[in-house]
Enzyme design. Structure first.
Site, mmCIF file in Angstrom:
data_model
loop_
_atom_site.group_PDB
_atom_site.id
_atom_site.type_symbol
_atom_site.label_atom_id
_atom_site.label_comp_id
_atom_site.label_asym_id
_atom_site.label_seq_id
_atom_site.Cartn_x
_atom_site.Cartn_y
_atom_site.Cartn_z
ATOM 1 N N GLU A 431 0.837 -1.191 0.000
ATOM 2 C CA GLU A 431 0.000 0.000 0.000
ATOM 3 C C GLU A 431 0.879 1.250 0.000
ATOM 4 O O GLU A 431 1.689 1.459 0.887
ATOM 5 C CB GLU A 431 -0.895 0.004 1.256
ATOM 6 C CG GLU A 431 -1.673 1.301 1.436
ATOM 7 C CD GLU A 431 -2.343 1.374 2.824
ATOM 8 O OE1 GLU A 431 -2.223 0.399 3.594
ATOM 9 O OE2 GLU A 431 -2.989 2.396 3.108
ATOM 10 N N ASP A 504 -0.907 -0.818 5.637
ATOM 11 C CA ASP A 504 -0.696 -0.192 6.944
ATOM 12 C C ASP A 504 -1.626 -0.828 7.969
ATOM 13 O O ASP A 504 -2.712 -1.290 7.635
ATOM 14 C CB ASP A 504 -1.002 1.312 6.877
ATOM 15 C CG ASP A 504 0.068 2.061 6.094
ATOM 16 O OD1 ASP A 504 1.209 1.546 6.014
ATOM 17 O OD2 ASP A 504 -0.249 3.133 5.552
ATOM 18 N N ASP A 506 -3.730 0.252 9.876
ATOM 19 C CA ASP A 506 -4.761 1.204 10.305
ATOM 20 C C ASP A 506 -6.054 0.928 9.539
ATOM 21 O O ASP A 506 -6.157 -0.064 8.812
ATOM 22 C CB ASP A 506 -4.292 2.649 10.080
ATOM 23 C CG ASP A 506 -4.000 2.940 8.620
ATOM 24 O OD1 ASP A 506 -4.304 2.070 7.762
ATOM 25 O OD2 ASP A 506 -3.467 4.018 8.325
ATOM 26 N N ASP A 508 -7.581 2.452 6.992
ATOM 27 C CA ASP A 508 -7.520 2.436 5.528
ATOM 28 C C ASP A 508 -6.845 1.175 5.015
ATOM 29 O O ASP A 508 -7.274 0.564 4.040
ATOM 30 C CB ASP A 508 -6.768 3.667 5.017
ATOM 31 C CG ASP A 508 -7.646 4.915 5.080
ATOM 32 O OD1 ASP A 508 -8.892 4.750 5.156
ATOM 33 O OD2 ASP A 508 -7.095 6.034 5.071
#
Ligand code: 0RA
Length: 640
Positions: A431, A504, A506, A508
């Protein structure tokens, strides 16, 4: 030439006679220049050439019947009831007009007065060519209540024109034996003749054309006469095809161009168009055909707009839409037709285009206004065709898209590995470009490939899954994997044994992972079933104490670790994204097979991702972000 002594040549016209003999020699030396071939086609061409002259008489309104008879020995006789070829002495050469017609190239039209020669065969060479290529040819002319006769051999008169009797009828009979020195094939084919003569009968309404075969064992007779002309033609073409409305027949002359069009839609989906110029089948089309097509398409679109079959925002019917299930015959007759193209069957005269277009538009729109039922049937036909076309296009696009994904070159942003052993090779789908950059530097390029995907673009929350096949990022991923998608998927073509998703840690990142997993689950399920898909688990924390570095992957783990390390003199870093790791750190924590943490995706994980994805795409039961947060950990269990 030995017969020359028999013919009285006035000295002053010797030049003309020399020309005649030279032309004759030219025709016999290079027959294919005049009739195309010396095979069976050329042989039949002789007949058409003679018949065309009779058709011209019919077009002049002077002939109603033409008889074609094959006599034993392949002698061909063509008889018409026209005015008869003039026999009076031609003032210029002091010879009978008949003889001039029979011996002079392109002399046919010279005696026509104001009537123009309209037929004239594919090569339009005239009957003198037939004469030149016949072992012998006899003409009988019925005219002035007399019967006239003249015979020729290989084009040269062997008798004077003479009166041989009396008659009440008028007309011309031409009898000839094709020259076996010229033609490779001497057998007239009744089927070939029948086809062309039928066509001529359609094209020249009301003319009776009789075909007789009087050869031994093959005796037969056919009669062609169509009072409806090309309307009968279309009617016969549409027989057993469920016509949708009454025939539209157009016959109109403009600027010396005579235009006839017969048109009728049927229940099939095929387009049947025959076009003719001066009775010649223009297989390559040309100006008359394109004028027709333009007029048809425009008129039907105008009508569709006017009567709301097409509304604002709808695209126009295409040319193909309006010709689906259409049967049409177009026949134009004009002076000096120009034939072009590969086979000289394309009408070149440009002014014909706008003439046909305007006649077509005017008459068709009148027809539509006057026949609302027919108009409705035609509109329905066009509409269905357009719908089918759009559906087919969509299907083709999907197929093409899939195919394109298999064969295109590897994406530019793929940093491929050197190994081509599928078992060893692995690809990191990363990503973001910055993490991608670190991964490219940190990797072992011998067996690790890196493909960075831009996260933002992948955030296609609002789009349907099938749309993401259009997404450039996804396309490059599919290309890199090499397997193709959906029906085209083939695991044999896989370029890597491990596909590692690295996002990541997180919200997203979780979303992108969900999307990718769903994609694999739906379009490349074999990769999931074979256990080839992995999730990289980057650490969330880095704890430094002196020269020691400790990575932690979750809160609880961090707490435990900190207790062990002791909290004095440490620094704690929380990674907000992969981009915060330098290449070395990324290698150590997430890429080095000795030290990294990766999780093999189970089919259940992918199913769960699919469920979540579908929910996200569906009704907004929960605000999207909340939902993702709540489920992010379920997608991949980060507790380890
Ligand atoms: C020239 C002038 C006229 C008729 C013909 C030729 C003519 C040619 C052929 C060939 C086969 N059948 C034909 N019938 C007629 C017009 C003669 C007149 O005005 O009377």
């Amino acid at each position: 030439m030995g017969k020359e002594g028999d013919i009285r040549i006035p000295a002053e016209y010797e030049a003309e006679q020399i020309q005649v003999l030279e032309d004759l020699e030219a025709v016999r030396r290079r027959p294919s220049m005049y009739i195309g071939t010396t095979g069976t086609r050329g042989l039949h061409h002789l007949v058409y050439e003679v018949v065309d002259n009779s058709i011209d008489e019919a077009l002049a309104g002077a002939c109603t019947e033409i008889e074609i008879c094959i006599e034993p020995g392949n002698i061909m006789t063509v008889t018409d009831n026209g005015r008869g070829i003039p026999v009076s002495t031609h003032p210029k050469v002091n010879r009978p007009a008949l003889e001039v017609v029979m011996t002079t190239l392109h002399a046919g039209g010279k005696f026509g007065g104001d009537s123009y020669k309209v037929s004239g065969g594919l090569h339009g060479v005239g009957v003198s060519v037939v004469n030149a290529l016949s072992e012998w040819l006899e003409v009988e002319v019925y005219r002035n209540e007399k019967i006239y006769y003249q015979k020729y051999e290989r084009g040269i008169p062997v008798t004077e024109l003479k009166e041989i009797g009396e008659t009440k009828r008028t007309g011309t009979r031409t009898r000839f034996l094709p020259d076996s020195l010229i033609f490779e094939e001497m057998d007239f084919k009744i089927k070939t003749l029948s086809q062309r003569l039928r066509e001529l009968a359609y094209l020249n309404a009301g003319v009776k054309i009789i075909l007789k075969d009087e050869r031994e064992e093959r005796k037969q007779k056919e009669v062609f006469k169509y009072d409806g002309g090309i309307a009968s033609f279309v009617q016969d073409l549409n027989r057993n095809k469920d016509p949708l409305h009454d025939m539209l027949f157009i016959s109109q002359e403009e600027d010396n161009v005579q235009v006839e069009i017969a048109l009728q839609y049927n229940a099939t989906f095929t387009e049947t168009i025959f076009s003719y110029a001066n009775n010649i089948n223009t297989e390559e089309g040309g100006s008359h055909l394109s004028g027709f097509k333009t007029g048809l398409t425009r008129t039907l679109n105008d009508y569709a707009r006017r009567y709301n079959y097409l509304r604002e925002g709808d695209e126009n019917f295409s040319g193909d839409d309006v010709r689906e299930g259409l049967t049409v015959v177009i026949s134009v007759k004009l002076m000096d037709p120009q034939f072009e193209g590969q086979t000289k069957t394309k009408l070149g005269n440009t002014h014909v285009r706008s003439i046909v277009d305007s006649i077509m538009s005017q008459q068709l729109s009148d027809f539509m206004e006057e026949n609302p039922k027919a108009a409705k049937a035609i509109m329905g036909k066009c509409y269905n065709a357009a719908e089918a076309r759009k559906a087919a296009k969509k299907a083709r696009e999907i197929t093409r898209r899939k195919a394109a994904l298999v064969h295109t070159a590897l994406p530019g942003k793929l940093a491929d590995c050197t190994s081509r052993s599928v078992d060893d090779a692995e690809i990191y789908i990363v990503e973001g470009d910055s993490a991608g950059g670190s991964a490219k530097q940190g990797r072992d390029r011998r067996f690790q490939a890196i493909l960075p995907l831009r996260g933002k673009i992948l955030n296609v929350e609002k789009s349907r899954l099938n749309k993401i096949l259009n997404n450039e990022e996804i396309k490059s991923m599919i290309t890199a994997l090499g397997t193709g998608v959906g029906d085209d998927f083939n695991i044999e073509r896989a370029r890597y044994g491990k596909i590692i998703i690295m996002t990541d840690a997180d919200v997203d990142g979780a979303h992108i992972r969900t999307l990718l997993l769903t994609f694999f689950y739906r379009y490349m399920p074999a990769l999931v079933k074979k256990g080839m898909i992995y999730i990289a688990l980057p650490p969330l924390y880095l704890v430094r104490k002196g020269k020691e570095e400790h990575y932690f992957y979750g809160e609880r783990e961090l707490e435990k670790g900190l207790e062990e390390i002791g909290r004095k003199g440490i620094s704690l870093q929380r990674y907000k994204g992969l981009g915060e790791m330098n290449p070395h750190q990324l290698w150590e924590t997430t890429m080095n097979p000795e030290t990294r943490k990766i999780k093999q995706v189970q089919i259940e994980d992918a199913m769960e991702a699919d469920k979540i994805f579908t929910t996200l795409m569906g009704d907004k039961v929960l605000p999207r972000r909340e939902f993702i947060q709540a489920h992010a950990r379920q997608v991949v269990n980060l507790d380890i």
